[in-house]
Write a protein that holds these residues in place. Structure first.
Motif, short mmCIF file in Angstrom:
data_model
loop_
_atom_site.label_atom_id
_atom_site.label_comp_id
_atom_site.label_asym_id
_atom_site.label_seq_id
_atom_site.Cartn_x
_atom_site.Cartn_y
_atom_site.Cartn_z
N THR A 33 -5.24 12.49 -4.93
CA THR A 33 -6.14 11.32 -4.98
C THR A 33 -5.35 10.01 -5.04
OG1 THR A 33 -6.36 11.56 -7.37
CG2 THR A 33 -8.13 12.48 -6.00
N GLN A 34 -4.53 9.85 -6.09
CA GLN A 34 -3.73 8.64 -6.21
C GLN A 34 -2.54 8.91 -7.11
OE1 GLN A 34 -5.72 4.84 -6.68
NE2 GLN A 34 -4.19 4.19 -8.16
N ALA A 35 -1.43 8.26 -6.81
CA ALA A 35 -0.22 8.39 -7.63
C ALA A 35 0.64 7.14 -7.44
CB ALA A 35 0.58 9.63 -7.26
N SER A 74 -2.68 6.23 -2.23
CA SER A 74 -4.10 6.52 -2.44
C SER A 74 -4.61 7.35 -1.27
CB SER A 74 -4.92 5.23 -2.51
OG SER A 74 -4.45 4.41 -3.55
N ILE A 75 -5.37 8.39 -1.59
CA ILE A 75 -5.91 9.28 -0.58
C ILE A 75 -7.41 9.04 -0.47
CG2 ILE A 75 -6.08 11.68 0.19
CD1 ILE A 75 -3.16 10.59 -0.42
N HIS A 76 -7.88 8.80 0.74
CA HIS A 76 -9.31 8.62 1.02
C HIS A 76 -9.65 9.42 2.26
CE1 HIS A 76 -9.40 5.33 -1.87
NE2 HIS A 76 -8.32 4.86 -1.28
N GLU A 80 -4.11 8.27 4.10
CA GLU A 80 -3.33 7.86 2.94
C GLU A 80 -3.04 6.36 3.08
OE1 GLU A 80 0.30 10.03 2.33
OE2 GLU A 80 -0.72 11.96 2.31
N THR A 81 -3.23 5.62 2.00
CA THR A 81 -2.85 4.22 1.97
C THR A 81 -1.61 4.11 1.10
OG1 THR A 81 -5.13 3.50 2.23
CG2 THR A 81 -3.58 1.88 1.35
N TRP A 82 -0.59 3.45 1.62
CA TRP A 82 0.66 3.24 0.88
C TRP A 82 0.74 1.74 0.58
CZ3 TRP A 82 5.18 6.38 3.47
CH2 TRP A 82 4.78 7.72 3.64
N ALA A 83 0.57 1.38 -0.69
CA ALA A 83 0.66 -0.01 -1.12
C ALA A 83 2.02 -0.21 -1.78
CB ALA A 83 -0.48 -0.35 -2.08
N ARG A 84 2.95 -0.81 -1.03
CA ARG A 84 4.31 -1.01 -1.51
C ARG A 84 4.42 -2.39 -2.15
NH1 ARG A 84 3.86 0.78 3.59
NH2 ARG A 84 4.96 2.65 4.29
N ASP A 85 5.21 -2.46 -3.22
CA ASP A 85 5.50 -3.74 -3.87
C ASP A 85 7.00 -3.81 -4.08
OD1 ASP A 85 6.04 -5.80 -5.72
OD2 ASP A 85 4.02 -5.65 -6.55
#
Length: 180
Positions: A33-35, A74-76, A80-85
């Motif tokens: 789901t999310q990590a 995040s998995i939807h 998969e969405t990869w939000a990098r910072d």
């Protein structure tokens, strides 16, 4: 939910080769789901004016050394969405599987990558690129856009390189991550 869509993206694309990967690669790519993963990266951007324009168009981070890095996965449904910072410089992409390829949307560009698991690493090779999702661009322009993932010293490591003919390097970033 469809069983195929509930299977992690990289497992769908790599099949049984996924099971042969080192533990940190499997863990990062088996999120349900999310990590959040944290670590450090070093970033080197190209200096050619056209390289700077392309990097700005896709939101690539600026050059920095040993910058604190966080990625929220995040998995939807099937994506998969990869939000990098990268120390405050944010880069977001969306990954899906289609026709045996990984499709990554980054800004106005959608990259189609062939994934290969070999020698305990995952290698991404560009197989196609579209602008705004519809306009195909010559694949040879993106032959030097690639990624390598591996485990080293118990940590997940990444290396992303992007260069284009005539304009040279767009970006090269590498670093490591561990679960937060």
């Amino acid at each position: 939910m469809d069983r195929a869509l509930s299977t992690p993206l990289f497992r769908r694309l790599l099949g049984t080769r996924f099971d042969t990967l080192p533990p940190q690669l499997r863990a990062l790519h088996a999120i349900d789901t999310q990590a959040t993963w944290r670590g450090e990266a070093s970033i080197l951007r190209g200096t050619n004016p056209l390289a700077r324009l392309c990097a700005a168009m896709t939101g690539l981070p600026p050059s920095r050394h040993a910058v604190p890095t966080t990625i929220v996965f995040s998995i939807h449904d099937d994506a998969e969405t990869w939000a990098r910072d990268f120390g405050g410089a944010r880069l977001r992409s969306r990954c899906t599987a289609r026709d045996g390829f990984l499709h990554e949307r980054l800004g106005p560009m959608t990259f189609r990558f062939a994934l290969d698991a070999r020698d305990d690493e995952i290698h991404w090779r560009t197989a196609g690129v579209r602008l705004l999702g519809v306009l195909p661009l010559p694949a040879r322009w993106f032959a030097d856009v690639r990624c390598r993932e591996r485990e080293h010293a118990g940590r997940y490591e990444f290396l992303v390189e992007a260069a284009m003919p005539v304009i040279g390097r767009l970006i090269r970033y590498e670093g490591w991550l561990v679960p937060a």
